[in-house]
Design a protein around this motif. Structure first.
Motif, PDB file in Angstrom:
ATOM      1  N   ALA A 168       0.830  -1.207   0.000  1.00 53.72           N
ATOM      2  CA  ALA A 168       0.000   0.000   0.000  1.00 53.72           C
ATOM      3  C   ALA A 168       0.864   1.257   0.000  1.00 53.72           C
ATOM      4  N   ILE A 169       1.943   1.217   0.764  1.00 49.79           N
ATOM      5  CA  ILE A 169       2.813   2.402   0.823  1.00 49.79           C
ATOM      6  C   ILE A 169       3.383   2.703  -0.558  1.00 49.79           C
ATOM      7  N   VAL A 170       3.863   1.663  -1.210  1.00 50.52           N
ATOM      8  CA  VAL A 170       4.488   1.860  -2.518  1.00 50.52           C
ATOM      9  C   VAL A 170       3.490   2.423  -3.510  1.00 50.52           C
ATOM     10  N   ILE A 171       2.299   1.809  -3.523  1.00 52.51           N
ATOM     11  CA  ILE A 171       1.302   2.260  -4.491  1.00 52.51           C
ATOM     12  C   ILE A 171       0.885   3.693  -4.189  1.00 52.51           C
ATOM     13  N   SER A 172       0.685   4.019  -2.908  1.00 51.68           N
ATOM     14  CA  SER A 172       0.214   5.375  -2.619  1.00 51.68           C
ATOM     15  C   SER A 172       1.308   6.396  -2.924  1.00 51.68           C
ATOM     16  N   MET A 173       2.559   5.957  -2.774  1.00 49.69           N
ATOM     17  CA  MET A 173       3.657   6.860  -3.158  1.00 49.69           C
ATOM     18  C   MET A 173       3.584   7.165  -4.653  1.00 49.69           C
ATOM     19  N   GLY A 174       3.407   6.124  -5.447  1.00 48.05           N
ATOM     20  CA  GLY A 174       3.269   6.324  -6.896  1.00 48.05           C
ATOM     21  C   GLY A 174       2.097   7.233  -7.199  1.00 48.05           C
ATOM     22  N   GLY A 175       0.978   6.980  -6.507  1.00 47.64           N
ATOM     23  CA  GLY A 175      -0.207   7.795  -6.723  1.00 47.64           C
ATOM     24  C   GLY A 175       0.036   9.252  -6.371  1.00 47.64           C
ATOM     25  N   THR A 176       0.712   9.465  -5.244  1.00 46.82           N
ATOM     26  CA  THR A 176       0.982  10.844  -4.828  1.00 46.82           C
ATOM     27  C   THR A 176       1.816  11.578  -5.872  1.00 46.82           C
ATOM     28  N   ALA A 177       2.857  10.872  -6.342  1.00 45.24           N
ATOM     29  CA  ALA A 177       3.720  11.510  -7.331  1.00 45.24           C
ATOM     30  C   ALA A 177       2.914  11.887  -8.572  1.00 45.24           C
ATOM     31  N   PHE A 178       2.042  10.996  -8.966  1.00 44.20           N
ATOM     32  CA  PHE A 178       1.225  11.257 -10.156  1.00 44.20           C
ATOM     33  C   PHE A 178       0.313  12.458  -9.924  1.00 44.20           C
ATOM     34  N   VAL A 179      -0.286  12.501  -8.737  1.00 39.86           N
ATOM     35  CA  VAL A 179      -1.165  13.627  -8.410  1.00 39.86           C
ATOM     36  C   VAL A 179      -0.387  14.941  -8.454  1.00 39.86           C
ATOM     37  N   LEU A 180       0.851  14.884  -7.984  1.00 43.75           N
ATOM     38  CA  LEU A 180       1.644  16.116  -7.996  1.00 43.75           C
ATOM     39  C   LEU A 180       1.889  16.592  -9.415  1.00 43.75           C
ATOM     40  N   SER A 181       2.104  15.644 -10.326  1.00 50.34           N
ATOM     41  CA  SER A 181       2.326  16.099 -11.701  1.00 50.34           C
ATOM     42  C   SER A 181       1.047  16.680 -12.281  1.00 50.34           C
ATOM     43  N   ASP A 186       1.785 -10.175  -6.933  1.00 52.75           N
ATOM     44  CA  ASP A 186       1.300  -8.881  -6.432  1.00 52.75           C
ATOM     45  C   ASP A 186       2.392  -7.832  -6.527  1.00 52.75           C
ATOM     46  N   THR A 187       3.571  -8.252  -6.077  1.00 50.58           N
ATOM     47  CA  THR A 187       4.674  -7.300  -6.033  1.00 50.58           C
ATOM     48  C   THR A 187       5.082  -6.882  -7.437  1.00 50.58           C
ATOM     49  N   LEU A 188       5.051  -7.848  -8.340  1.00 53.75           N
ATOM     50  CA  LEU A 188       5.367  -7.510  -9.737  1.00 53.75           C
ATOM     51  C   LEU A 188       4.406  -6.442 -10.247  1.00 53.75           C
ATOM     52  N   ILE A 189       3.131  -6.641  -9.952  1.00 56.67           N
ATOM     53  CA  ILE A 189       2.130  -5.671 -10.399  1.00 56.67           C
ATOM     54  C   ILE A 189       2.345  -4.337  -9.695  1.00 56.67           C
ATOM     55  N   GLU A 190       2.666  -4.437  -8.406  1.00 57.65           N
ATOM     56  CA  GLU A 190       2.862  -3.223  -7.618  1.00 57.65           C
ATOM     57  C   GLU A 190       3.997  -2.369  -8.179  1.00 57.65           C
ATOM     58  N   ILE A 191       5.132  -3.010  -8.492  1.00 61.11           N
ATOM     59  CA  ILE A 191       6.217  -2.171  -8.999  1.00 61.11           C
ATOM     60  C   ILE A 191       5.932  -1.731 -10.430  1.00 61.11           C
ATOM     61  N   SER A 192       5.119  -2.515 -11.148  1.00 61.13           N
ATOM     62  CA  SER A 192       4.721  -2.024 -12.474  1.00 61.13           C
ATOM     63  C   SER A 192       3.935  -0.742 -12.319  1.00 61.13           C
ATOM     64  N   VAL A 193       3.028  -0.723 -11.317  1.00 60.10           N
ATOM     65  CA  VAL A 193       2.247   0.486 -11.071  1.00 60.10           C
ATOM     66  C   VAL A 193       3.183   1.646 -10.727  1.00 60.10           C
ATOM     67  N   PHE A 194       4.147   1.351  -9.883  1.00 61.22           N
ATOM     68  CA  PHE A 194       5.077   2.406  -9.483  1.00 61.22           C
ATOM     69  C   PHE A 194       5.856   2.921 -10.695  1.00 61.22           C
ATOM     70  N   GLY A 195       6.304   1.988 -11.509  1.00 63.74           N
ATOM     71  CA  GLY A 195       7.017   2.383 -12.723  1.00 63.74           C
ATOM     72  C   GLY A 195       6.125   3.208 -13.634  1.00 63.74           C
ATOM     73  N   MET A 196       4.889   2.765 -13.753  1.00 65.68           N
ATOM     74  CA  MET A 196       3.959   3.482 -14.622  1.00 65.68           C
ATOM     75  C   MET A 196       3.693   4.886 -14.097  1.00 65.68           C
ATOM     76  N   ALA A 197       3.651   5.024 -12.761  1.00 70.12           N
ATOM     77  CA  ALA A 197       3.429   6.355 -12.193  1.00 70.12           C
ATOM     78  C   ALA A 197       4.534   7.290 -12.664  1.00 70.12           C
ATOM     79  N   GLY A 198       5.779   6.786 -12.629  1.00 75.32           N
ATOM     80  CA  GLY A 198       6.896   7.621 -13.072  1.00 75.32           C
ATOM     81  C   GLY A 198       6.789   7.964 -14.543  1.00 75.32           C
ATOM     82  N   VAL A 199       6.550   6.923 -15.370  1.00 72.15           N
ATOM     83  CA  VAL A 199       6.441   7.153 -16.809  1.00 72.15           C
ATOM     84  C   VAL A 199       5.248   8.053 -17.101  1.00 72.15           C
TER      85      VAL A 199
END
Lengths: 112, 987
Positions: A77-90, B768-781
């Motif tokens: 959850a932490i990782v995903i919400s971090m990604g989400g936050t970054a996206f929201v900031l952009s 799950d973790t694979l999907i999770e880091i894909s999401v994280f990667g996608m957030a950056g991209v």
């Protein structure tokens, strides 16, 4: 203890929501992060065991181990919400450059 | 066909549809003429037809074949088929007439480039229709039922460039689709009461259904569905408009098949739901009114197809009326009527299509005298029309005789009999007049319009109507009697008990015959006076038109949509508040509540023991978290608020440590700092005037606005709800976990890890973790793409201009915001990066046994990079760390690495992402506690992805300025800072 935990989580949620409802977009982003924290706390409190030792396989550990499952969930959850936050900031940045404002009430692109 | 091969008729037809699609889309279409193509497709429907008639005899004892597969067993949903004589009769009509219509359509559409589409739709429709009449449970029935609605929409709208075709198609879809939803609701109630969705169960629980309190509701809903589909008054309005379809579709859908789906449904349910007062009155009244309305309006028409459409409506009314009766004779009349009607009506439609095709018009005021030019058509039309008029020795006569016999059945009271019989006689007379008009005005007399030229159609086109027309005659042949048991069995399936069916044309001089003679006489009179009657009909203005009701319903929907969109004021905060309050309302209304007493009894309180010390620390952390979060609201400067939020996150870290959850605490601490860094970078990106303006909007303790009360109310009600939910959850949670012991026991033996949380992340829940880091990667991209898009759209210069303007060049080695940074901070930054790398690498290597994992290591490296951004600024960091340019590549390499190592494990172990220890496999000399395994690869990959993604974020957010305006503003700001610095240096 339960009452206090529940109250803290509730208050944290309320603060998060209140911040999200601000017109200043930076405050909304802060609210989002606080909300994510509240959710993580909630997840943590769902653990079945009142542990005294970390969740490790180790002979020296004799006490009750803390529940590993919610911890793993929180990590995700932490990782995903971090990604989400970054996206929201952009998005915040895009709003700022498109509407030339960081006032949420001036954002009117969604009007029918 | 046996029970296990019951699906073949449906499957064959759908295969045919697929075949049509493939041929249609391939170049082969050019080689194949449309008539030949259609004939090839007819083979599919003919096969279904053969299957049907080969099985029918085995069903004469009233048996039903049932086939089913469990579709969603957890929901009790099955896909099943139910096939008895009644189904067989309908499959006979659908596939038999379908075969003829296909051949006919091939001729009709000769020269049309896109005809394959029409044929494709026609087969799709046919498959759905066979599915409807063979469905074994209500869900299957509904799916095929809607299938017929949709495919009929496509067929009616085939000539889509004409507005009337589109509107007619939409009208049909709107009315029958709406009815279909009502039917589904009704059938679900039926299934609920009967205790099963399949027809076997439903047919056995007739008693329960009829005695249920819900009977009126289910009857109304199911009947509504059937009535709309079968064009009953007042939903009949869609059928005449559907005549804008090409005639083959009309001949098929609107005579023999689709409109009979509602009839079929009522027949199917009659044994279970029929024989009640409500059933009798509803069906008799609606059917009777439909019968008279259709017959009356039919006589008015000038368009031959419209005339046939109204007579079809009238006939459908007759069928509905018959199903409402509780006497055997009615079901005899029903089955004979359905067969007779399908035969003569499809023949007539096809002949009218031929007339239209060969002359270019189907308006009776322009046609006439075609008997010489089109003798075969004339004969076929006459046979069909005589059958429709109910004259001996045709099938239609028998249908009318049996109908009248049912109406004067002794179980009716004299008044009922009188009303029924006279209604039928009037309708019969009107139909006879129409039949006469159809033949006379088209083929006899003199040509009314000299510009209409006609010639006979080619023989294959005539063959299609010839077969049903001639079959209408065969009832007078002696060996026609062999089909009696088939029809009797079908009638029995609809009636519930045995029905005797005989095809005797002559049953002596009795009441039905006399009534028939009356109807024929009356009809002949009407035919003779048709000009006056029609003129009189046209003088009566249509005061009540249900088309107007339909149109105003559509307008109402449009207006509703308009106002619904007007409600979207674009106030995002209002949307959010409404959503949140709705959530609160829903939980309050529907959420289960735990008694407060139980709640309080189960609370535990911190006690002053050794455990209590930890509890005190926990309480302190909780208070700290809440207070700092509150501070983020109250602090006026955004930057201070961000720091307060970070402090609140650190409070959570403390709580995690106390749990004890070291892995989570570690990730939380790095993520918290990262969030702060990114927020500060984002804040720095916003132009200063904007920030200042936003600052003015920020809550200030001194100035109070009433809007705050509203926001506070929303926030507090959600907070109270969350408190209540959390408290309930905490007090009633189980103190035994079902899953965790498994992880604890198997972390070491299965995953080779002592860190249970880490084992769950990279092993047990690796996908799950694979999907999770894909999401994280996608957030950056995604961020990168968004900002690039915004930059392109709103005038980005920085992205393209490589050569920097001189003033910015000068600022290269300045920190974020152009602030000067001291050498001490520079030195710290220099050290931080290699240190972070070392920490990261140890995290990856020993993450399996120690706190920390790939994600943490990735964030640690990214934090060091972020530090560089803050200290040295964007350009200098980019210059010194050239690998930062490969951000997106890092993300993709990371993800690829996970997938590859997972696939390798799949190749060796047979399970995707299962653990593999390469170190042990290759007997490599590795340091103690370090395993070269898939888990290690996974951690490396996670780390790479995270570094890449965060770098993407930093690169996009840390970029000093993308528009010219921004760059200018930034320069001015820096000049101001310089001045200030100089002043300070002097002073």
């Amino acid at each position: 203890m339960e009452l206090l935990t529940a109250l803290s989580i509730g208050l944290l949620t309320a603060v998060g929501i209140f911040q999200m409802l601000r017109r200043n977009l930076i405050r909304s982003a802060i609210g989002l992060i606080i909300l994510a924290n509240a959710v993580n706390l909630f997840l943590l409190s769902t653990g079945a065991y009142a542990g005294t030792d970390p969740a490790y396989v180790n002979e020296t550990i004799t006490g009750q181990r803390s529940d590993a499952l919610p911890q793993a969930l929180i990590l995700t959850a932490i990782v995903i919400s971090m990604g989400g936050t970054a996206f929201v900031l952009s998005m915040l940045y895009i709003i700022s450059s498109r509407y030339k404002t960081s006032d949420m009430d001036k954002v009117e692109g969604l009007k029918y | 066909m046996s029970e296990t091969t019951l699906f073949w008729p449906i499957l064959i037809v759908f295969i045919g549809a697929l075949f049509a699609l493939i041929i249609g889309l391939s170049p082969l279409r050019q080689r194949l003429s449309i008539p030949l193509f259609a004939t090839l497709l007819a083979i599919f429907s003919f096969s279904a037809f053969l299957l049907d008639i080969s099985t029918w005899p085995s069903l004469n004892d009233g048996r039903a074949l049932v086939w089913q597969i469990n579709w969603l067993p957890s929901l009790g949903l099955t896909l099943s088929l139910y096939y008895d004589s009644l189904s067989a009769l309908f499959v006979f009509l659908v596939s038999g007439i379908g075969t003829l219509v296909l051949i006919y359509a091939g001729q009709y559409l000769k020269g049309d480039e896109n005809a394959w589409r029409f044929l494709h739709y026609l087969l799709l429709f046919m498959g759905s229709m066979i599915g409807v009449v063979m469905a074994g449970d209500i869900i299957t029935l509904f799916i095929f039922w809607e299938g017929t609605s949709i495919t009929s929409y496509l067929l009616i709208a085939y000539k889509s460039k004409y507005e009337e075709a589109r509107e007619g198609a939409f009208k049909a879809l709107f009315i029958t689709g709406g009815g279909g939803i009502a039917m589904l609701a009704g059938l679900l109630i039926v299934a609920h009461v009967a205790g099963g969705t399949d027809f076997v169960t439903i047919l056995q629980s007739g008693e329960a259904l009829r005695n249920s309190n819900l009977y009126p509701v289910m009857l109304a809903l199911v009947a509504f569905g059937a009535f709309t589909k079968s064009a009953q008054f007042p939903a009949h309005i869609w059928l005449p408009d559907a005549m804008s379809a090409p005639t083959p579709a009309s001949a098929y859908l609107h005579s023999a098949t689709m409109v009979k789906a509602g009839i079929y449904l009522l027949e199917r349910l009659n044994p279970a739901m029929g024989s009640t007062e409500a059933w009798f009155w509803l069906l008799t009244l609606v059917g009777g009114i439909t019968m008279l309305t259709g017959a009356y309006l039919g006589l008015k028409q000038n368009d031959l197809k419209a005339l046939l459409a109204y007579s079809t409506i009238s006939q459908l009314g007759v069928f509905v009326m018959l199903i409402g009766q509780e006497v055997e004779a009615a079901f005899k009349a029903l089955i004979i009527g359905i067969l007779a009607h399908a035969l003569y009506k499809s023949a007539l439609f096809m002949v009218v299509g031929i007339v239209d095709h060969e002359t270019g018009t189907r308006n009776v005021t322009r046609l006439g005298g075609l008997r010489r030019a089109m003798p075969v058509s004339f004969v076929l039309a006459t046979i069909g029309a005589l059958s429709m008029a109910g004259l001996p020795p045709l099938f239609g006569f028998l249908a009318k005789e049996t109908l009248l016999a049912a109406a004067v059945h002794p179980t009716f009271s004299p008044l009922e009999s009188y009303l029924l019989a006279s209604a039928i006689v009037v309708a019969g007379a009107l139909l006879l007049a129409q039949s006469g008009m159809l033949v006379y005005e088209t083929f006899l007399g003199q040509a009314k319009d000299k510009s209409v030229h006609a010639h006979e159609a080619p023989w294959p086109m005539l063959l299609a109507p010839a077969i049903p027309a001639l079959l209408s005659l065969t009832v007078s042949l002696p060996n026609a009697r062999t089909v009696e048991p088939y029809l009797a069995s079908a009638a029995a399936n609809a009636f519930g008990t045995a029905v005797k069916v005989s095809l005797d044309l002559w049953t002596g001089i009795n009441t039905p015959l006399i009534l028939s003679v009356v109807a024929i006489t009356l009809g002949s009179l009407l035919f003779g006076q048709r000009a006056q009657v029609r003129a009189w009909q046209n003088r009566i203005p249509a005061t009540v038109s249900f088309n107007r009701v339909y149109e105003s319903a559509l307008r109402l929907i449009d207006a509703g949509a308009y106002w619904a969109t007007r409600l979207q004021g674009g106030r995002l905060r209002l949307y959010l508040a409404i959503m949140l309050l709705s959530m609160v309302g829903l939980v309050l209304r529907f959420g289960a509540t735990l008694p407060l007493v139980n709640l309080l009894a189960n609370l535990t309180w911190p006690t002053p023991t050794a455990d209590g010390e930890l509890a005190i620390l926990r309480i302190f952390s909780l208070v700290f978290i809440v207070v700092t979060a509150l501070a983020s609201v109250l602090l006026e400067r955004d930057f201070a608020a961000i720091l307060a939020m970070g402090a609140s996150g650190l409070g959570i870290v403390a709580l995690m440590v106390l749990e004890p959850a070291p892995d989570v605490a570690l990730v939380q601490v790095v993520v918290d700092i990262l969030a702060m860094v990114i927020l500060v970078l984002a804040l720095a990106r916003l132009p200063r005037p904007q920030r200042r303006k936003a600052q003015e909007l920020t809550l200030k303790l001194k100035s109070f606005r009433p809007g705050l009360l509203w926001d506070g109310f929303v926030a507090l009600s959600v907070g109270a709800l969350v408190t209540a939910v959390t408290l309930t959850a905490l007090v009633s949670r189980p103190r035994e976990s079902l899953v965790t012991p498994y992880f604890e026991e198997n972390a070491k033996p299965l995953a080779g890890a002592t860190d249970i949380v880490g084992a769950i992340i990279v092993d047990f829940r690796a996908l799950d973790t694979l999907i999770e880091i894909s999401v994280f990667g996608m957030a950056g991209v995604g961020m990168y793409m968004l900002l690039r898009y915004a930059a392109r759209k709103y005038g980005d210069v920085g992205a393209q201009v490589e050569e920097l303007p001189a003033p910015i060049q000068r600022l290269r080695s300045r920190g974020i915001g152009g602030a000067k940074t001291s050498s001490f901070v520079h030195a710290l930054a220099y050290f931080s990066l290699p240190l972070a790398l070392v920490v990261a690498i140890t995290h990856i290597m020993y993450g399996h046994d120690q706190p920390g994992d790939g994600f943490t290591s990735g964030v640690i490296v990214s934090l060091a990079v972020g530090f560089w951004y803050v200290v040295f600024g964007y350009y200098e960091t980019q210059r010194r760390l050239p690998w930062l340019k490969y951000d997106a590549q890092m993300v993709s390499v990371g993800l690829l690495l996970v997938v590859l190592s997972g696939l390798l494990a799949a190749f060796i172990n047979g399970t995707f992402l299962s653990p593999l220890n390469f170190g042990a496999m290759l007997a490599l000399p590795l340091p103690k506690g370090f395993y070269l395994s898939t888990a290690f690869l996974f951690e490396v990959a996670i780390s790479l992805t995270v570094v890449g993604s965060v770098t993407l974020m930093l690169n996009t957010l840390g970029h000093p300025g993308q528009t010219q305006e921004e760059a200018k503003a930034r320069l001015q700001e820096i000049a101001r800072l310089e001045e200030e610095n100089e002043k300070q240096a002097k002073g």
